[in-house]
Design a protein around this motif. Structure first.
Motif, PDB file in Angstrom:
ATOM      1  N   GLU A  25      -1.549   1.379   0.943  1.00  0.00           N
ATOM      2  CA  GLU A  25      -0.460   1.582   0.915  1.00  0.00           C
ATOM      3  C   GLU A  25      -0.271   3.276   1.226  1.00  0.00           C
ATOM      4  OE1 GLU A  25      -1.952  -1.089  -2.502  1.00  0.00           O
ATOM      5  OE2 GLU A  25      -2.565   1.180  -1.345  1.00  0.00           O
ATOM      6  N   LEU A  26      -0.907   4.158   0.682  1.00  0.00           N
ATOM      7  CA  LEU A  26      -0.323   6.163   1.498  1.00  0.00           C
ATOM      8  C   LEU A  26      -0.195   5.816   2.257  1.00  0.00           C
ATOM      9  CD1 LEU A  26       1.801   8.411   0.588  1.00  0.00           C
ATOM     10  CD2 LEU A  26      -1.042   9.713  -0.618  1.00  0.00           C
ATOM     11  N   LEU A  27      -1.283   5.794   3.327  1.00  0.00           N
ATOM     12  CA  LEU A  27      -1.860   5.850   4.380  1.00  0.00           C
ATOM     13  C   LEU A  27      -0.270   4.631   4.995  1.00  0.00           C
ATOM     14  CD1 LEU A  27      -3.163   6.694   7.150  1.00  0.00           C
ATOM     15  CD2 LEU A  27      -5.148   4.520   6.721  1.00  0.00           C
ATOM     16  N   LYS A  28      -0.043   3.647   4.990  1.00  0.00           N
ATOM     17  CA  LYS A  28       0.519   2.902   5.293  1.00  0.00           C
ATOM     18  C   LYS A  28       2.082   3.795   5.484  1.00  0.00           C
ATOM     19  CE  LYS A  28      -1.153  -1.759   4.379  1.00  0.00           C
ATOM     20  NZ  LYS A  28      -0.864  -2.920   4.064  1.00  0.00           N
ATOM     21  N   TYR A  29       2.422   3.900   4.234  1.00  0.00           N
ATOM     22  CA  TYR A  29       3.522   4.812   4.357  1.00  0.00           C
ATOM     23  C   TYR A  29       3.620   5.745   5.090  1.00  0.00           C
ATOM     24  CZ  TYR A  29       6.531   8.265   2.195  1.00  0.00           C
ATOM     25  OH  TYR A  29       8.243   8.984   2.196  1.00  0.00           O
ATOM     26  N   LEU A  30       2.282   6.818   5.595  1.00  0.00           N
ATOM     27  CA  LEU A  30       2.357   8.358   6.133  1.00  0.00           C
ATOM     28  C   LEU A  30       2.826   8.088   7.449  1.00  0.00           C
ATOM     29  CD1 LEU A  30      -0.097  10.463   4.738  1.00  0.00           C
ATOM     30  CD2 LEU A  30       2.555  10.459   4.455  1.00  0.00           C
ATOM     31  N   LYS A  31       1.811   6.449   7.828  1.00  0.00           N
ATOM     32  CA  LYS A  31       2.903   6.052   9.141  1.00  0.00           C
ATOM     33  C   LYS A  31       3.899   5.364   9.843  1.00  0.00           C
ATOM     34  CE  LYS A  31      -1.293   3.406  10.966  1.00  0.00           C
ATOM     35  NZ  LYS A  31      -2.091   2.608  10.887  1.00  0.00           N
ATOM     36  N   SER A  32       4.401   4.845   8.712  1.00  0.00           N
ATOM     37  CA  SER A  32       5.613   4.746   9.040  1.00  0.00           C
ATOM     38  C   SER A  32       6.823   5.485   8.885  1.00  0.00           C
ATOM     39  CB  SER A  32       6.009   3.846   7.571  1.00  0.00           C
ATOM     40  OG  SER A  32       6.483   4.564   6.364  1.00  0.00           O
ATOM     41  N   ILE A  33       6.497   7.292   9.527  1.00  0.00           N
ATOM     42  CA  ILE A  33       7.586   8.270   8.693  1.00  0.00           C
ATOM     43  C   ILE A  33       6.447   9.216  10.361  1.00  0.00           C
ATOM     44  CG2 ILE A  33       8.696   7.304   6.777  1.00  0.00           C
ATOM     45  CD1 ILE A  33       6.679  10.194   5.911  1.00  0.00           C
ATOM     46  N   GLN A 247       6.750  -0.985  -1.006  1.00  0.00           N
ATOM     47  CA  GLN A 247       7.052  -1.932  -1.255  1.00  0.00           C
ATOM     48  C   GLN A 247       6.384  -2.914  -0.504  1.00  0.00           C
ATOM     49  OE1 GLN A 247       8.334  -2.994  -3.811  1.00  0.00           O
ATOM     50  NE2 GLN A 247       9.530  -1.790  -4.339  1.00  0.00           N
ATOM     51  N   ALA A 248       5.205  -3.975  -1.169  1.00  0.00           N
ATOM     52  CA  ALA A 248       4.013  -4.347   0.070  1.00  0.00           C
ATOM     53  C   ALA A 248       5.278  -5.380   1.839  1.00  0.00           C
ATOM     54  CB  ALA A 248       3.129  -4.834  -0.857  1.00  0.00           C
ATOM     55  N   ALA A 249       6.318  -5.605   1.097  1.00  0.00           N
ATOM     56  CA  ALA A 249       6.155  -6.546   1.752  1.00  0.00           C
ATOM     57  C   ALA A 249       7.142  -5.898   3.306  1.00  0.00           C
ATOM     58  CB  ALA A 249       7.408  -7.155   1.058  1.00  0.00           C
ATOM     59  N   ASP A 250       7.537  -4.912   3.041  1.00  0.00           N
ATOM     60  CA  ASP A 250       7.772  -4.183   4.179  1.00  0.00           C
ATOM     61  C   ASP A 250       6.994  -3.457   4.603  1.00  0.00           C
ATOM     62  OD1 ASP A 250      10.175  -3.969   2.706  1.00  0.00           O
ATOM     63  OD2 ASP A 250      10.143  -2.330   1.605  1.00  0.00           O
ATOM     64  N   PHE A 251       5.750  -3.841   4.685  1.00  0.00           N
ATOM     65  CA  PHE A 251       4.211  -2.785   5.214  1.00  0.00           C
ATOM     66  C   PHE A 251       3.233  -4.285   6.037  1.00  0.00           C
ATOM     67  CE2 PHE A 251       6.180   0.346   2.996  1.00  0.00           C
ATOM     68  CZ  PHE A 251       6.098   1.524   4.108  1.00  0.00           C
ATOM     69  N   ASN A 252       3.930  -5.647   6.294  1.00  0.00           N
ATOM     70  CA  ASN A 252       4.005  -6.709   6.365  1.00  0.00           C
ATOM     71  C   ASN A 252       2.704  -6.241   7.786  1.00  0.00           C
ATOM     72  OD1 ASN A 252       3.394  -7.472   4.178  1.00  0.00           O
ATOM     73  ND2 ASN A 252       5.334  -9.136   4.774  1.00  0.00           N
ATOM     74  N   ASN A 253       3.504  -6.205   8.740  1.00  0.00           N
ATOM     75  CA  ASN A 253       2.718  -5.969  10.257  1.00  0.00           C
ATOM     76  C   ASN A 253       2.275  -4.330  10.285  1.00  0.00           C
ATOM     77  OD1 ASN A 253       4.189  -8.033  10.789  1.00  0.00           O
ATOM     78  ND2 ASN A 253       6.518  -7.051  11.402  1.00  0.00           N
ATOM     79  N   ASP A 254       2.107  -3.709   9.421  1.00  0.00           N
ATOM     80  CA  ASP A 254       1.241  -2.231   9.867  1.00  0.00           C
ATOM     81  C   ASP A 254       0.035  -2.807  10.378  1.00  0.00           C
ATOM     82  OD1 ASP A 254       1.313   0.748   9.362  1.00  0.00           O
ATOM     83  OD2 ASP A 254      -0.505  -0.346   8.422  1.00  0.00           O
ATOM     84  N   THR A 255      -0.646  -1.553  11.093  1.00  0.00           N
ATOM     85  CA  THR A 255      -2.182  -1.393  11.690  1.00  0.00           C
ATOM     86  C   THR A 255      -3.011  -0.943  11.606  1.00  0.00           C
ATOM     87  OG1 THR A 255      -1.175  -1.690  14.003  1.00  0.00           O
ATOM     88  CG2 THR A 255      -1.431  -3.949  13.583  1.00  0.00           C
ATOM     89  N   ASP A 256      -3.844  -0.666  12.123  1.00  0.00           N
ATOM     90  CA  ASP A 256      -4.619   0.738  11.970  1.00  0.00           C
ATOM     91  C   ASP A 256      -5.590   0.604  13.224  1.00  0.00           C
ATOM     92  OD1 ASP A 256      -4.278   1.074   8.698  1.00  0.00           O
ATOM     93  OD2 ASP A 256      -6.156   0.108   8.541  1.00  0.00           O
ATOM     94  N   ASP A 257      -4.641   0.262  14.478  1.00  0.00           N
ATOM     95  CA  ASP A 257      -5.579   0.603  15.349  1.00  0.00           C
ATOM     96  C   ASP A 257      -5.324   2.203  16.080  1.00  0.00           C
ATOM     97  OD1 ASP A 257      -5.842  -2.246  15.253  1.00  0.00           O
ATOM     98  OD2 ASP A 257      -3.736  -2.643  16.660  1.00  0.00           O
ATOM     99  N   ASP A 258      -4.404   2.616  15.275  1.00  0.00           N
ATOM    100  CA  ASP A 258      -3.987   4.068  16.509  1.00  0.00           C
ATOM    101  C   ASP A 258      -5.097   4.675  15.201  1.00  0.00           C
ATOM    102  OD1 ASP A 258      -2.366   4.107  13.819  1.00  0.00           O
ATOM    103  OD2 ASP A 258      -1.313   5.516  14.554  1.00  0.00           O
TER     104      ASP A 258
END
Length: 284
Positions: A25-33, A247-258
């Motif tokens: 979850e933290l990784l998704k957050y860090l990748k979003s900012i 909130q998990a719903a805010d990051f549904n489209n996140d990917t680890d491709d990069d």
């Protein structure tokens, strides 16, 4: 997905290397900012409980993402906490835009912010460190059991629950400790004429204007919470502070491709597991 521009981001109490850490979850957050400044306010890596047998790839990806900010020229301050106190002997180390410190005072839009982890206010830490370490193991075990329980509840279509929050609510001493912690931080900040005092340590996210005990002034007290239960961070943007809560719903489209593309050779340059094991073995 476009990244959010944020002036300052503060996170604490991630506890990488433990079962309770929500690294994905933290990784998704860090990748979003895209922050202009990132402050890691203690207990990011849990050296107390670190084991070579438990360092998932998701935890390494968080380290990679933080280092990516450094390579992009974004100032990253790592402030030591009690679970990573072994790093305090290396305070004032810097590498490019990365700095390792015990505390920091920043000028934020003309206002002074005093930022530190906060374990200095913990009586248990000062006088019974063995008890604090035992408590940390018990807390991590409680979180692990809680995670399994919540998995079962979710499968049954029932709402999740937090064991530790129920424990804190049941025991008045826990609430009293949090209140004393916040008041002590506020009193010292007012005495030093700071506008903000920003801590971690107690895993309780908060933004609150507080009067000193002697009613000699007030200060804005902030706490970034944690990435074990509350999954929260402090964000400063356009002259205002807010608590971000994942909130998990805010990051549904996140990917680890990069991830692989950005830091494909990072593991070869930074053997985090061996480094942490060395810290644990060195005499205190």
């Amino acid at each position: 997905m476009a990244k959010r521009e944020v002036d300052i981001v503060i996170i604490s109490d991630v506890h990488l290397g433990t079962y309770g850490c929500h690294a994905k979850e933290l990784l998704k957050y860090l990748k979003s900012i895209r922050p202009k400044m990132l402050i890691l306010n203690g207990d990011i890596i849990d050296i107390w409980q670190f084991s070579k047998n438990y360092w998932p790839e998701s935890h390494m990806k968080v380290v990679r993402r933080i280092l990516k900010f450094v390579t992009e020229g974004i100032p990253v301050y790592y402030l030591t906490g009690n679970h990573d106190e072994m790093l305090r002997k290396f305070a004032d180390f810097n590498l490019g835009t990365f700095q390792l410190l015990n505390k920091i005072v920043l000028n934020i839009d003309g206002k002074k912010a005093w930022i530190f982890h906060g374990d200095v206010f913990d009586v248990t830490m000062q006088h019974s460190k063995w008890l604090a370490k035992l408590g940390a193991i018990g807390y991590d075990t409680l979180i692990l059991i809680n995670s399994f329980t919540n998995w079962c509840l979710t499968a049954l279509g029932r709402p999740k629950m937090s064991f530790s929050q129920k424990v804190k609510a049941k025991f008045k001493d826990a609430v009293k400790f949090i209140n004393q912690f916040e008041q002590t931080a506020a009193d010292l900040a007012v005495e030093k004429a700071y506008s903000y005092v920003i801590c971690g340590h107690i895993h309780h996210a908060e933004i609150r204007e507080m009067q000193s005990t002697e009613q000699t002034g007030s200060v804005l007290y902030l706490n970034s919470g944690d990435w074990v239960e509350s999954l929260s961070a402090l964000e400063y943007n356009d002259g205002a502070w807010k608590i971000f809560t994942y909130q998990a719903a805010d990051f549904n489209n996140d990917t680890d491709d990069d991830d692989t593309h950005d830091t494909e050779d990072l593991d070869a340059k930074l053997d985090v597991k061996s480094l942490l094991e060395r810290f644990r073995q060195e005499p205190h």
